[in-house]
Design a protein around this motif. Sequence first.
Motif, PDB file in Angstrom:
ATOM      1  N   THR A   1      25.381  44.666  25.492  1.00  0.00           N
ATOM      2  CA  THR A   1      25.037  43.307  25.023  1.00  0.00           C
ATOM      3  C   THR A   1      26.470  42.405  25.160  1.00  0.00           C
ATOM      4  O   THR A   1      26.177  40.981  25.593  1.00  0.00           O
ATOM      5  N   ALA A   2      27.404  42.917  24.964  1.00  0.00           N
ATOM      6  CA  ALA A   2      28.783  42.244  25.355  1.00  0.00           C
ATOM      7  C   ALA A   2      29.030  42.030  26.701  1.00  0.00           C
ATOM      8  O   ALA A   2      29.421  40.944  26.936  1.00  0.00           O
ATOM      9  N   LEU A   3      28.915  42.957  27.431  1.00  0.00           N
ATOM     10  CA  LEU A   3      28.977  42.984  28.793  1.00  0.00           C
ATOM     11  C   LEU A   3      28.443  42.017  29.410  1.00  0.00           C
ATOM     12  O   LEU A   3      28.588  41.234  30.302  1.00  0.00           O
ATOM     13  N   ALA A   4      26.932  41.652  29.096  1.00  0.00           N
ATOM     14  CA  ALA A   4      26.043  40.665  29.478  1.00  0.00           C
ATOM     15  C   ALA A   4      26.904  39.265  29.027  1.00  0.00           C
ATOM     16  O   ALA A   4      26.513  38.230  29.767  1.00  0.00           O
ATOM     17  N   GLY A   5      27.262  39.172  27.752  1.00  0.00           N
ATOM     18  CA  GLY A   5      27.770  38.002  27.382  1.00  0.00           C
ATOM     19  C   GLY A   5      29.111  37.681  28.388  1.00  0.00           C
ATOM     20  O   GLY A   5      29.071  36.364  28.626  1.00  0.00           O
ATOM     21  N   VAL A   6      29.818  38.491  28.498  1.00  0.00           N
ATOM     22  CA  VAL A   6      31.029  38.212  29.490  1.00  0.00           C
ATOM     23  C   VAL A   6      30.474  37.779  30.878  1.00  0.00           C
ATOM     24  O   VAL A   6      31.116  36.972  31.519  1.00  0.00           O
ATOM     25  N   LEU A   7      29.673  38.509  31.359  1.00  0.00           N
ATOM     26  CA  LEU A   7      28.979  38.138  32.667  1.00  0.00           C
ATOM     27  C   LEU A   7      27.867  37.095  32.847  1.00  0.00           C
ATOM     28  O   LEU A   7      27.495  36.706  33.741  1.00  0.00           O
ATOM     29  N   TRP A   8      27.842  36.616  31.649  1.00  0.00           N
ATOM     30  CA  TRP A   8      26.790  35.357  31.823  1.00  0.00           C
ATOM     31  C   TRP A   8      25.213  35.568  32.216  1.00  0.00           C
ATOM     32  O   TRP A   8      24.807  35.149  32.964  1.00  0.00           O
ATOM     33  N   CYS A   9      24.805  36.636  31.758  1.00  0.00           N
ATOM     34  CA  CYS A   9      23.541  37.300  32.023  1.00  0.00           C
ATOM     35  C   CYS A   9      22.692  37.807  30.867  1.00  0.00           C
ATOM     36  O   CYS A   9      23.493  37.911  29.810  1.00  0.00           O
ATOM     37  N   SER A  10      21.534  38.324  30.984  1.00  0.00           N
ATOM     38  CA  SER A  10      20.958  39.106  29.869  1.00  0.00           C
ATOM     39  C   SER A  10      21.041  40.440  30.209  1.00  0.00           C
ATOM     40  O   SER A  10      21.450  41.059  31.286  1.00  0.00           O
ATOM     41  N   PRO A  11      20.861  41.451  29.013  1.00  0.00           N
ATOM     42  CA  PRO A  11      21.325  42.660  29.204  1.00  0.00           C
ATOM     43  C   PRO A  11      19.898  43.362  30.324  1.00  0.00           C
ATOM     44  O   PRO A  11      20.504  44.204  30.961  1.00  0.00           O
ATOM     45  N   GLY A  12      19.242  42.695  30.213  1.00  0.00           N
ATOM     46  CA  GLY A  12      18.013  43.305  31.175  1.00  0.00           C
ATOM     47  C   GLY A  12      18.400  43.215  32.631  1.00  0.00           C
ATOM     48  O   GLY A  12      17.833  43.860  33.525  1.00  0.00           O
ATOM     49  N   GLU A  13      19.268  42.128  33.035  1.00  0.00           N
ATOM     50  CA  GLU A  13      19.593  41.966  34.506  1.00  0.00           C
ATOM     51  C   GLU A  13      20.729  43.075  34.636  1.00  0.00           C
ATOM     52  O   GLU A  13      20.779  43.323  35.987  1.00  0.00           O
ATOM     53  N   LEU A  14      21.241  43.752  33.913  1.00  0.00           N
ATOM     54  CA  LEU A  14      22.287  44.769  34.087  1.00  0.00           C
ATOM     55  C   LEU A  14      21.619  46.064  34.274  1.00  0.00           C
ATOM     56  O   LEU A  14      22.175  47.136  34.688  1.00  0.00           O
ATOM     57  N   LEU A  15      20.217  46.194  33.561  1.00  0.00           N
ATOM     58  CA  LEU A  15      19.532  47.431  33.930  1.00  0.00           C
ATOM     59  C   LEU A  15      18.502  47.374  35.119  1.00  0.00           C
ATOM     60  O   LEU A  15      17.501  46.580  35.195  1.00  0.00           O
ATOM     61  N   THR A  16      18.933  47.967  36.361  1.00  0.00           N
ATOM     62  CA  THR A  16      18.250  47.784  37.368  1.00  0.00           C
ATOM     63  C   THR A  16      16.990  48.338  37.273  1.00  0.00           C
ATOM     64  O   THR A  16      16.151  47.997  38.015  1.00  0.00           O
ATOM     65  N   ALA A  17      16.625  49.473  36.432  1.00  0.00           N
ATOM     66  CA  ALA A  17      15.433  50.209  36.500  1.00  0.00           C
ATOM     67  C   ALA A  17      15.377  50.965  35.252  1.00  0.00           C
ATOM     68  O   ALA A  17      15.666  52.095  35.093  1.00  0.00           O
TER      69      ALA A  17
END
Length: 212
Positions: free
Chosen positions: A39-55
């Motif tokens: 969740t924190a990583l998504a915040g730093v990268l300005w995206c949603s957690p789902g966008e970081l989970l490729t599958a």
Amino acid sequence: MLPGHVAYGLGAQYGLRISTETVVSWERGLAAPSEYELTALAGVLWCSPGELLTAARTLREHRVARQLAASELAQLLGLPLSAYLRMEESGRWRGNERQSAALTEVLGLTAAGFVSVSGRDEELTELLRGAVTTRWQAQLRAVAKLVPLERGFLQDVLEQLHADYQSLMVSTLSWSSTGAERAGATGDAGREFLAQILERFWRTAGVPGPDG
């Protein structure tokens, strides 16, 4: 942003002491962040957690992709939080029919996705192996219990899968390349054969596989 910038952002914005090496490991798939770290990583990268989970494949990954807290999802499913967390941690979904239907709707799961989050991919694969190599009728009832598809439709899918396999065995002595021995093979060849069965099943059913 370089990995060092990401690590700095995690510390400055969320108080996480994450090294640059750890960020690199996440990027390469050698390690996985915790739910809060994701969740924190998504915040730093300005995206949603789902966008970081490729599958997303596991129950936890699907939940995080939908940005739902465990307590929130448990409430939506009508489950005590402790019971839901046990299922998420074990990787085995054990909800009843109503809860399973709710889970599928809330997480937007396909039939293949539901089987995966239930932790039953291997069980289904073994049933499909029996269906294509022996009698598909003997496996229909067990497959219907695992896969949330109409029984009559599943019957047609298994029958077609069996016919396709038997036809290829007769004409080429192979589904793919190694001959009838593949059905009882072990090691890498056996795993490849089983993976092909599962992939072909979802393709025949017209359902996206667990990876989308």
